[in-house]
Design a protein around this motif. Structure first.
Motif, PDB file in Angstrom:
ATOM      1  N   CYS A  35      42.985  80.425  54.944  1.00 34.04           N
ATOM      2  CA  CYS A  35      43.985  80.020  53.960  1.00 34.04           C
ATOM      3  C   CYS A  35      43.829  80.705  52.607  1.00 34.04           C
ATOM      4  O   CYS A  35      44.635  80.471  51.704  1.00 34.04           O
ATOM      5  N   VAL A  66      41.018  77.107  46.343  1.00 36.41           N
ATOM      6  CA  VAL A  66      41.221  77.117  47.788  1.00 36.41           C
ATOM      7  C   VAL A  66      40.245  76.135  48.416  1.00 36.41           C
ATOM      8  O   VAL A  66      39.023  76.275  48.259  1.00 36.41           O
ATOM      9  N   GLU A 122      45.826  69.752  51.105  1.00 34.30           N
ATOM     10  CA  GLU A 122      46.375  70.565  50.009  1.00 34.30           C
ATOM     11  C   GLU A 122      45.404  71.720  49.781  1.00 34.30           C
ATOM     12  O   GLU A 122      44.579  71.697  48.880  1.00 34.30           O
ATOM     13  N   ARG A 123      45.533  72.724  50.626  1.00 34.05           N
ATOM     14  CA  ARG A 123      44.509  73.773  50.699  1.00 34.05           C
ATOM     15  C   ARG A 123      44.504  74.717  49.514  1.00 34.05           C
ATOM     16  O   ARG A 123      43.452  75.222  49.123  1.00 34.05           O
ATOM     17  N   VAL A 124      45.678  75.022  48.975  1.00 36.05           N
ATOM     18  CA  VAL A 124      45.770  76.016  47.903  1.00 36.05           C
ATOM     19  C   VAL A 124      46.565  75.431  46.738  1.00 36.05           C
ATOM     20  O   VAL A 124      47.693  74.966  46.930  1.00 36.05           O
ATOM     21  N   ARG A 125      45.969  75.478  45.548  1.00 40.29           N
ATOM     22  CA  ARG A 125      46.655  74.944  44.378  1.00 40.29           C
ATOM     23  C   ARG A 125      46.343  75.797  43.145  1.00 40.29           C
ATOM     24  O   ARG A 125      45.201  76.203  42.922  1.00 40.29           O
ATOM     25  N   ASP A 158      52.268  76.620  50.933  1.00 39.48           N
ATOM     26  CA  ASP A 158      50.997  76.497  50.220  1.00 39.48           C
ATOM     27  C   ASP A 158      51.173  76.178  48.744  1.00 39.48           C
ATOM     28  O   ASP A 158      50.192  76.139  48.007  1.00 39.48           O
ATOM     29  N   ARG A 195      52.505  83.797  53.630  1.00 37.94           N
ATOM     30  CA  ARG A 195      51.930  82.562  53.078  1.00 37.94           C
ATOM     31  C   ARG A 195      52.033  81.413  54.085  1.00 37.94           C
ATOM     32  O   ARG A 195      51.093  80.634  54.251  1.00 37.94           O
ATOM     33  N   HIS A 196      53.174  81.302  54.756  1.00 38.40           N
ATOM     34  CA  HIS A 196      53.355  80.242  55.757  1.00 38.40           C
ATOM     35  C   HIS A 196      52.346  80.389  56.901  1.00 38.40           C
ATOM     36  O   HIS A 196      51.753  79.402  57.359  1.00 38.40           O
ATOM     37  N   TYR A 225      48.900  79.323  55.715  1.00 35.48           N
ATOM     38  CA  TYR A 225      48.801  77.884  55.461  1.00 35.48           C
ATOM     39  C   TYR A 225      48.683  77.100  56.768  1.00 35.48           C
ATOM     40  O   TYR A 225      47.934  76.126  56.849  1.00 35.48           O
TER      41      TYR A 225
END
Length: 251
Positions: A47, A85, A91-94, A190, A213-214, A217
């Motif tokens: 991810c 990450v 919520e893997r990436v913020r 993501d 990105r999809h 994720y």
């Protein structure tokens, strides 16, 4: 994206400082509380966005922080937004900071907020209260010594690098993400989205990058689709991103 990116000045300074200051805070695994260093390799967690460069690891649960290049739209890493990450989380990436300087200000003074996701400011404040009232001393861990050495670190980064707390840190992150929502042309699973960085970028290119990105994720294992996407990416000149995608999803 490649190793031609110059290492951010503050990151370089902190890495050099750690080497000279480590003996002053021997109870801490690392003075900064992080394992620092730019990672240009294609290896990484499924991810970790292929258009990002990790620069810090927490050492637990695979959580790391990276500089987002927005598929080459960012030319100077000093200006790249920072993402957290967390491979083990939903919520893997913020996005958590506007740049690396803000990230360290957040990390040193609001570590819980930098490392974790809170659904509301009240939840975050409750977490802080719980931390403050918790007795962490045990026969295996000298919390008082740990806290004292953490205080020495804060004095150092404040005086040496002028790293100061961010006012209203929860609102800072919330506003940063809100602003980002107006900068992207396509939303992605993501939460990062695809930023319109090329004036003449075709809709097909933007959609292709969004699909990347999809795929990351969802940890897609669709080899045929990934190979097709990789071929299109390489044609567009995204060689590092292509190799990273293949390495993180197929190998």
């Amino acid at each position: 994206m490649n190793s031609e990116y110059k290492k951010p000045k503050l990151l370089q300074q902190l890495m050099e400082w750690e080497r000279s200051f480590a003996h002053e805070v021997e109870y801490l695994e690392e003075p900064s509380g992080l394992f620092l260093g730019l990672d240009y390799s294609q290896d990484g967690y499924f991810c970790t966005p292929v258009d990002s460069i990790p620069f810090a690891r927490t050492g637990g649960d695979g959580i790391h922080f990276a500089l987002l290049t927005d598929f080459g739209g960012v030319k100077d890493l000093e200006e790249a937004v920072v993402i957290r990450v967390s491979p083990m989380d939903t919520e893997r990436v913020r996005i958590i900071a506007n740049n690396i300087n803000d990230f360290f200000a957040l990390h040193f003074y609001n570590e819980s907020l930098a490392w974790n996701e809170f659904q509301s400011e009240d939840q975050y404040l409750d977490h802080l209260k719980e931390e403050q009232t918790m007795d962490r001393n045990s026969e295996w861990f000298d919390y008082d010594r740990w806290k004292f050495e953490k205080g020495k670190v804060l004095n150092e980064v404040k005086n040496k690098f002028n790293i100061l707390p961010i006012e209203q840190p929860f609102s800072y992150i919330k506003n940063l993400r809100f602003e980002r929502s107006f900068q992207v042309s396509v939303n992605t699973l993501d939460s990062i989205g695809i930023k319109q960085f090329m004036p003449r970028a075709s809709n097909e290119t933007i959609e292709l990058l969004a699909l990347v990105r999809h795929l990351q994720y969802t940890f897609s294992g669709d080899k045929e689709l990934i190979d097709e996407i990789a071929k299109d990416l390489r044609i567009l000149g995204y060689h590092h991103e292509t190799d990273s995608l293949i390495s993180r999803l197929l190998i």
